[in-house]
Design a protein around this motif. Sequence first.
Motif, mmCIF file in Angstrom:
data_model
loop_
_atom_site.group_PDB
_atom_site.id
_atom_site.type_symbol
_atom_site.label_atom_id
_atom_site.label_comp_id
_atom_site.label_asym_id
_atom_site.label_seq_id
_atom_site.Cartn_x
_atom_site.Cartn_y
_atom_site.Cartn_z
ATOM 1 N N TRP A 11 -18.005 -12.896 -85.902
ATOM 2 C CA TRP A 11 -16.911 -11.776 -85.974
ATOM 3 C C TRP A 11 -15.548 -12.158 -86.626
ATOM 4 C CZ3 TRP A 11 -17.860 -9.898 -80.305
ATOM 5 C CH2 TRP A 11 -19.070 -9.590 -80.124
ATOM 6 N N ARG A 12 -15.006 -11.669 -87.114
ATOM 7 C CA ARG A 12 -13.507 -11.890 -87.476
ATOM 8 C C ARG A 12 -12.565 -11.733 -86.229
ATOM 9 N NH1 ARG A 12 -13.225 -14.939 -91.762
ATOM 10 N NH2 ARG A 12 -14.482 -14.016 -93.605
ATOM 11 N N ASN A 86 -16.133 -17.020 -71.104
ATOM 12 C CA ASN A 86 -14.837 -16.691 -71.745
ATOM 13 C C ASN A 86 -15.272 -16.482 -73.194
ATOM 14 O OD1 ASN A 86 -12.766 -16.913 -69.710
ATOM 15 N ND2 ASN A 86 -13.851 -19.035 -69.847
ATOM 16 N N PHE A 87 -14.978 -15.098 -73.669
ATOM 17 C CA PHE A 87 -14.911 -14.869 -75.026
ATOM 18 C C PHE A 87 -13.354 -14.674 -75.563
ATOM 19 C CE2 PHE A 87 -18.844 -13.245 -73.097
ATOM 20 C CZ PHE A 87 -19.580 -12.984 -74.150
ATOM 21 N N VAL A 88 -13.289 -15.570 -76.879
ATOM 22 C CA VAL A 88 -12.184 -15.530 -77.393
ATOM 23 C C VAL A 88 -11.980 -15.374 -79.008
ATOM 24 C CG1 VAL A 88 -11.038 -16.997 -75.370
ATOM 25 C CG2 VAL A 88 -12.172 -18.141 -77.485
ATOM 26 N N ASP A 89 -10.682 -14.919 -79.384
ATOM 27 C CA ASP A 89 -10.691 -15.308 -80.883
ATOM 28 C C ASP A 89 -10.075 -16.727 -80.901
ATOM 29 O OD1 ASP A 89 -11.074 -12.589 -82.233
ATOM 30 O OD2 ASP A 89 -9.155 -11.865 -80.995
ATOM 31 N N ASP A 90 -10.643 -17.407 -81.963
ATOM 32 C CA ASP A 90 -10.273 -18.758 -82.143
ATOM 33 C C ASP A 90 -9.818 -18.854 -83.503
ATOM 34 O OD1 ASP A 90 -9.860 -20.898 -80.402
ATOM 35 O OD2 ASP A 90 -12.205 -20.919 -79.923
ATOM 36 N N TYR A 100 -13.090 -16.693 -86.476
ATOM 37 C CA TYR A 100 -14.189 -16.528 -85.839
ATOM 38 C C TYR A 100 -13.930 -16.268 -84.524
ATOM 39 C CZ TYR A 100 -13.272 -21.243 -83.981
ATOM 40 O OH TYR A 100 -12.629 -22.235 -83.513
ATOM 41 N N CYS A 101 -14.900 -15.639 -83.865
ATOM 42 C CA CYS A 101 -14.739 -15.615 -82.313
ATOM 43 C C CYS A 101 -16.012 -16.475 -81.583
ATOM 44 C CB CYS A 101 -15.024 -14.241 -82.039
ATOM 45 S SG CYS A 101 -14.011 -13.074 -82.780
ATOM 46 N N THR A 102 -15.591 -17.065 -80.336
ATOM 47 C CA THR A 102 -16.575 -17.845 -79.530
ATOM 48 C C THR A 102 -16.895 -17.310 -78.336
ATOM 49 O OG1 THR A 102 -14.941 -19.357 -78.845
ATOM 50 C CG2 THR A 102 -15.873 -19.763 -80.801
ATOM 51 N N PHE A 103 -17.922 -17.796 -77.467
ATOM 52 C CA PHE A 103 -17.778 -17.647 -76.110
ATOM 53 C C PHE A 103 -18.209 -18.790 -75.584
ATOM 54 C CE2 PHE A 103 -21.939 -15.817 -77.290
ATOM 55 C CZ PHE A 103 -22.669 -16.112 -76.531
#
Length: 142
Positions: A11-12, A86-90, A100-103
């Motif tokens: 995801w952007r 934790n889900f974040v925009d990185d 991208y996004c990570t968890f």
Amino acid sequence: MGWGMDYRLPWRTLDADRVQAAAEAVAASIPGVQLKTVTGAAGVTCYFGVPLPIARTFEMTPSDLDRKVAEVGSLGVADPPWVEVNFVDDDEWPPGSGSYCTFSFDTADSGNGLCTGAAMEITARLGRHFGVPGKASWEAYT
């Protein structure tokens, strides 16, 4: 300092509604697990309350969980312990790859160090839900 598992989402930007739906599906897939989510500027944090009897089923050595609980005493362990994901925009991972996004989970957060097996199982289920593999936090993404 802890260790954990990281998952890169395709995801952007972070989609809190998709995260909530996935967290609800994962929580529902494990009987007795509670879910709390917090959405803020830094991202979405999902807390999964995993009762100790359920957490034991995910531990490679359930006696290790019992030992950890005994070491901290009854006042030191919330029941259920809360696994934090934790889900974040990185920005860029690896550098130059774009947004991208990570968890992830880290054993230094919440009940993750106590219920490592449950944290691994919950993030693996989230990974399957989103169709993404995880990597140990010490491994580099390419």
